[in-house]
Design an enzyme around this catalytic site. Structure first.
Site, PDB file in Angstrom:
ATOM      1  N   ASP A 242      -7.783   4.166  -0.679  1.00 26.86           N
ATOM      2  CA  ASP A 242      -6.539   4.607  -0.027  1.00 26.86           C
ATOM      3  C   ASP A 242      -5.870   5.754  -0.786  1.00 26.86           C
ATOM      4  O   ASP A 242      -4.659   5.749  -1.019  1.00 26.86           O
ATOM      5  CB  ASP A 242      -5.557   3.434   0.115  1.00 26.86           C
ATOM      6  CG  ASP A 242      -6.032   2.404   1.127  1.00 26.86           C
ATOM      7  OD1 ASP A 242      -7.194   2.495   1.562  1.00 26.86           O
ATOM      8  OD2 ASP A 242      -5.251   1.512   1.461  1.00 26.86           O
TER       9      ASP A 242
ATOM     10  N   ASP B 246     -11.686   4.082   2.607  1.00 25.97           N
ATOM     11  CA  ASP B 246     -10.582   4.477   3.503  1.00 25.97           C
ATOM     12  C   ASP B 246      -9.662   5.492   2.826  1.00 25.97           C
ATOM     13  O   ASP B 246      -8.440   5.433   2.965  1.00 25.97           O
ATOM     14  CB  ASP B 246      -9.756   3.245   3.894  1.00 25.97           C
ATOM     15  CG  ASP B 246     -10.578   2.190   4.611  1.00 25.97           C
ATOM     16  OD1 ASP B 246     -11.638   2.535   5.163  1.00 25.97           O
ATOM     17  OD2 ASP B 246     -10.170   1.017   4.586  1.00 25.97           O
TER      18      ASP B 246
ATOM     19  N   THR C  19       0.824  -1.217   0.000  1.00 28.41           N
ATOM     20  CA  THR C  19       0.000   0.000   0.000  1.00 28.41           C
ATOM     21  C   THR C  19       0.851   1.256   0.000  1.00 28.41           C
ATOM     22  O   THR C  19       0.701   2.131  -0.860  1.00 28.41           O
ATOM     23  CB  THR C  19      -0.941   0.002   1.209  1.00 28.41           C
ATOM     24  OG1 THR C  19      -1.807  -1.129   1.129  1.00 28.41           O
ATOM     25  CG2 THR C  19      -1.779   1.265   1.240  1.00 28.41           C
TER      26      THR C  19
END
Length: 710
Positions: free
Chosen positions: A538, A565, A479
């Site tokens: 994200d 998120d 990520t």
């Protein structure tokens, strides 16, 4: 930055504070109900000069023993306090004497009342005994708070006839209030002077006193009052109260908020120069302004480049008084706004350069009150008006796709920044789409990446890595490694551009790991101003360099879009006066979470303030956030506060969600005074801050000693 666990409470108050702290860029969100990205950029507060010093302990007070005094100790007043008169050459306080550090009332009074000069550094909260006590300060004194730790509680200072050359600076002076709003029995002031001269009152936070925050009386003169915060008070700032036309006073760069009268009231002043002040009366509070600047008796006043917001009777004058107005702005004001008569030319007494009126709200909300850079042995210090030290700035590093700049990629410009560069380097990126990844390493602080186009849409940095994308050397990016732009250097700024991750989820369903970060920050003091951050899952990772490191981020006048998120991490982050746009998932469904904080227990998390949540998604389909206990860490205390914002119908009526087996109700999630169809009343599933709790969850509480400066 420490934080109280559980709910924040405040002591007894006579009436409610203002409901929102105005920190940031005072630009209207003209595109708040659309996904059109505007072009406006904002302006911020102060810069600083640099110096250093040291001190050693000597009993209960500390005396400076090194040859090099800190720069703030050499600062001198501007305005009328700088004018030579009455046998005094300007105002420089106790710089010719010893520097002592005090933490007790006895020591403070001992040195403040001494005959010899002293620089007195207040390094603790000192409570006056009895309540209302005013220490009788003698001449040739500097009384300065150590960073933001110096406080005087329940009393203040008195400067009597003939007292001169006094600086009161960088202190919080508060709370002598005795429960009666229009108190006639308790003359408890923060600073009172009767017949004093050459006094500089600078960078203080003055509030909640029984009587005046400042009283300049009985022919006191050569006074400058600059860069102070005045709040939560009735009779705020009185000047004059004599038949003699003696008082010369400069009042500049002060923030008056939720103060009822005397803002200031100036009676029979020979020369009163008021400029670049911000007078603010927020709606919906119980403190109502009765008037703003008042020229009384035979006062001659020059009032310029000040900003009046929501004030009643913003400028008033007696028939015998004069007010010359120029360059002022009045927003939402009502009642008397008067001028007339002839006054004087301030530049015949001293030099000064007013700031633009439009910049005043942001400049003062960011720059008034105590500074961490003043009163410390190793801190930096500002000039009298605390603006950035000027001097020759390095030429920007220009980037252009067409070869017309020095570099053709943003990363090449970052690589050209000297390692451990001591001052700001601006990378100016001409309009175009730059398909690349960019990393600003930790050893290259003070970097600004700024789009050179007319709109933030003109300059785009974009790439399409995802967490599951294969790396050239093996493995996947993960990520954090998927970020288009990764910032690991402190004091980074991005302005007037778009940062995007355009990873295509629909075409990569076989890929494991669809998190695709557009911008990752892992640094402290990151300013993101006037930008677009666009992605899906994200989008914006707001991290810190390490779990035990502070990482503050201030996002202003910007747009952030995503679906799952898409604002997440453990940083102490503020999204202020911005637009958060909700997007559908790759398959056209509407579902997601705006925030996923992973805050440590001793830090603030994510604050969304004065912003708009919108997007073309289904009603009731998005959570405001969920609690991310990264790695299953039960010691974390994730936090999101959403306040004074407009929420679209897309926000669920139960806006918080659990994550990873942890209940959000055991962490820190709350709202305050949100509006719009997605807002809702307090319930067990929708915590709302009380007014008193909200005073501890404002932008200044998140940013602490940092004042973002573009």
């Amino acid at each position: 930055m420490s934080e109280r666990h559980g709910k924040t409470t405040a002591g007894p108050r006579h009436r409610r504070r203002r409901t929102a702290l105005t920190v940031g860029i005072p630009l209207a969100l003209t595109a708040a109900v659309t996904t059109t990205y505007g072009t406006g950029l904002g302006v911020f507060g102060e810069g600083a000069q640099q110096t250093a010093s040291a001190a050693t302990n000597a009993g209960s007070a500390t005396s400076a023993t090194t040859a090099a005094a800190p720069a703030w100790a050499a600062d001198t007043a501007d305005g009328f306090a700088s004018v030579d008169s009455l046998g005094q050459n300007g105002t420089y306080g106790g710089r010719d004497g010893r520097t002592v550090t005090v933490k007790t009332l006895a020591d403070l009074e001992k040195y403040a009342t001494a005959e010899e000069p002293y620089v007195i550094v207040v390094a603790a909260a000192i409570t006056m005994n009895p309540v209302g006590k005013e220490i009788k300060v003698k001449s040739d004194k500097t009384i300065v708070g150590q960073g933001t730790s110096g406080q005087i509680v329940g009393g203040g200072f008195f400067l009597g006839t003939g007292v001169h050359n006094v600086i009161i600076r960088n202190l919080t002076i508060r709370d002598s209030y005795q429960g009666v709003w229009n108190d006639k029995d308790h003359d408890f002031d923060a600073v009172q002077m009767d017949g004093a001269h050459h006094v500089w009152i600078d960078h203080n936070d003055l509030r909640h006193m029984a009587d005046g925050l400042i009283d300049v009386r009985k022919d006191s003169t050569n006074v400058t009052v600059s860069w102070n915060k005045f709040s939560d008070n009735n009779k705020t700032f009185g000047i004059g109260w004599t038949e003699n036309l003696v008082t010369d006073i400069t009042v500049h760069h002060n923030w008056f908020r939720e103060t009822e009268q005397r803002n200031p009231s100036t009676d029979n002043a020979a020369h009163a120069h008021l400029y670049n002040n911000y007078l603010q009366d927020d709606p919906g509070t119980t403190i109502k302004s009765s008037y703003g600047n008042y020229s009384r008796g035979s006062t001659r006043m020059v009032l310029e480049n000040s900003y009046f917001q929501g004030m009643n009777n913003p400028v008033t004058k007696d028939a015998t008084a004069a007010i010359v107005q120029r360059g002022n702005t009045f927003s939402g004001t009502s009642g008397r706004n008067e001028s007339g008569g002839t006054a004087f030319d301030p530049k015949s007494f001293y030099g000064y350069t007013p700031d633009r009126t439009a910049d005043v709200p942001a400049l003062l909300t960011a720059g008034t009150g105590p500074r961490t850079t003043i009163g410390t042995a190793n801190g930096t210090a500002g000039a009298a008006n605390t603006k950035a030290a000027t001097g020759a700035a390095a030429a920007p590093l220009t980037v252009a796709k067409d070869g017309s700049g020095r570099f053709t990629t943003v990363q090449a410009a970052v690589d050209a920044v000297p390692t451990n560069n001591p001052s700001r380097v601006v990378i100016s990126v001409k309009p175009g789409t730059y398909r690349e990844t960019v990393k600003v390493p930790a050893n290259k602080p003070h970097v600004t990446v700024q789009g050179a186009g007319a709109s933030r849409k003109d300059t785009v940095i974009v790439f399409n890595n995802a967490a599951g994308t294969a790396k050239p050397g093996g493995g996947t990016y993960g990520t954090s490694g998927s970020a288009t732009v990764a910032v690991e250097a402190d004091d980074f700024q991005a302005r007037n551009l778009t940062i995007s991750n355009d990873f295509d989820e629909a075409r990569n369903q076989s890929l494991s790991g669809h998190q695709a970060v557009a911008l990752r920050t892992a640094a402290d003091q990151v300013l993101l101003d006037g930008i677009i951050v666009d992605g899906d899952q994200d989008t914006l990772l707001l991290d810190t360099a390490a779990k035990d490191r502070l990482g503050r981020v201030y996002v202003s006048n910007s747009y952030v879009s995503g679906n799952v998120d898409f604002v997440f991490g453990r940083a102490t982050a503020v999204i202020d006066q911005s637009v958060i746009t909700l997007k559908k998932r790759w398959d056209g469904t509407s579902a997601g979470y705006i925030t996923a904080p992973s805050t440590t227990a001793d830090r603030k998390g994510i604050l969304i303030n004065r912003s708009v949540v919108n997007g073309d998604v289904s009603a009731g389909s998005f959570f405001l956030g969920r609690n991310w206990h990264a790695g299953g860490d039960a010691t974390l205390r994730p936090q999101t506060t959403v306040r004074n914002s407009t929420l679209s119908a897309a926000v669920k009526s139960t806006p918080w969600s659990d994550m990873g087996g942890f209940s959000w109700k055991n962490d820190r999630f709350a709202e305050y005074r949100n509006t719009g169809p997605g807002s809702g009343a307090a319930s067990g599933d929708r915590p709302q801050l009380t007014d008193s709790q909200a005073t501890g969850q404002e932008v200044a509480d998140w940013l602490g000693t940092w004042n973002p400066t573009a």
